[in-house]
Motif scaffolding. Structure first.
Motif, short mmCIF file in Angstrom:
data_model
loop_
_atom_site.label_atom_id
_atom_site.label_comp_id
_atom_site.label_asym_id
_atom_site.label_seq_id
_atom_site.Cartn_x
_atom_site.Cartn_y
_atom_site.Cartn_z
N SER A 17 0.15 11.18 -10.37
CA SER A 17 -1.04 12.00 -10.18
C SER A 17 -0.37 13.65 -10.52
CB SER A 17 -1.42 11.86 -9.30
OG SER A 17 -2.82 13.19 -9.28
N VAL B 85 1.62 6.60 -7.04
CA VAL B 85 0.11 7.03 -7.44
C VAL B 85 -0.26 8.91 -7.13
CG1 VAL B 85 -1.95 6.88 -7.87
CG2 VAL B 85 -0.83 4.87 -7.82
N THR B 86 0.46 8.85 -6.27
CA THR B 86 0.37 10.40 -5.63
C THR B 86 1.57 11.74 -6.42
OG1 THR B 86 -0.42 9.80 -3.15
CG2 THR B 86 1.30 11.89 -3.69
N PHE C 64 1.05 -1.23 0.05
CA PHE C 64 -0.25 0.13 -0.09
C PHE C 64 1.13 1.39 0.08
CE2 PHE C 64 -2.70 2.97 2.65
CZ PHE C 64 -3.79 3.34 1.49
N LEU C 65 2.30 1.54 0.72
CA LEU C 65 3.09 1.87 0.68
C LEU C 65 3.64 2.40 -0.54
CD1 LEU C 65 4.11 5.01 2.56
CD2 LEU C 65 5.56 3.01 3.47
N ARG C 66 3.93 1.01 -1.65
CA ARG C 66 4.71 1.59 -2.40
C ARG C 66 3.88 2.65 -3.49
NH1 ARG C 66 5.73 -4.37 -4.03
NH2 ARG C 66 5.72 -3.27 -5.93
N LEU C 67 2.36 1.58 -3.56
CA LEU C 67 1.41 2.29 -4.65
C LEU C 67 0.81 3.22 -4.11
CD1 LEU C 67 -0.19 -0.74 -4.85
CD2 LEU C 67 0.97 -0.58 -6.35
N ALA C 68 1.07 4.05 -2.77
CA ALA C 68 0.45 5.48 -2.36
C ALA C 68 1.50 6.70 -2.85
CB ALA C 68 0.26 5.42 -1.24
N ILE C 69 2.64 5.98 -2.28
CA ILE C 69 3.80 7.03 -2.55
C ILE C 69 3.75 7.33 -4.64
CG2 ILE C 69 6.07 7.37 -2.85
CD1 ILE C 69 6.31 5.99 -0.42
N GLY D 26 5.28 12.25 2.67
CA GLY D 26 5.46 11.51 0.93
C GLY D 26 7.25 11.14 1.36
#
Length: 150
Positions: A30, A26-27, A19-24, A126
């Motif tokens: 974006s 994708v953010t 989740f941390l990998r994906l959140a960083i 982040g």
């Protein structure tokens, strides 16, 4: 007993780490999409020219040509590091890269705009998350993990 505790600890971080990998990733992607006008009315910049103007604010201490170069460099790195994180290849490099890049943004934003801007955009968070990811002993659900098993 110690080995069993270590294995249970590994399982407890599978999904939070992913989740941390994906959140960083994708953010960061974006933000890149925003400067290319992808988000339409919901954009911060909306186009490349606005992003360059914003970059000039953050890099006020650089000559204009170097400021424009930094906009292109930042964009390249904001694509490269998240892609590494998304696929889980060279994950540690991607995480350290994202951490240092976000730290650079946070410091530049703080100096140029004050402390509120990087806090509102969670740039410090982040960066901290990316550095936490960078020091993980292994990366589950990644190409790195698959190639280390071979």
């Amino acid at each position: 007993m110690l080995l069993k505790a270590h294995i249970m600890t590994d399982k407890n971080i599978y999904f939070p780490q992913l989740f941390l990998r994906l959140a960083i990733a994708v953010t960061m992607l974006s933000a890149v999409a925003d400067r290319f006008g992808f988000w339409g009315e919901n954009s911060a910049w909306g186009n490349w020219e606005n992003f360059e103007a914003y970059t000039r604010k953050l890099t006020f201490f650089l000559p204009e040509g170097l400021s424009v170069f930094s906009a292109y460099t930042a964009t390249f790195l904001e694509i490269l590091f998240p892609l590494l994180l998304l696929v889980g290849w060279k994950t540690r490099i991607g995480a350290y890269g994202a951490g240092f890049l976000l730290l650079t943004f946070a410091l530049s934003m703080t100096v140029a705009l004050g402390i509120k801007a990087p806090l509102d955009y969670s740039v410090w968070v982040g960066s901290a998350g990316a550095f936490l990811l960078a020091v993980q002993p292994k990366y589950f659900f990644s190409i790195d993990h698959l190639t280390n098993k071979l």
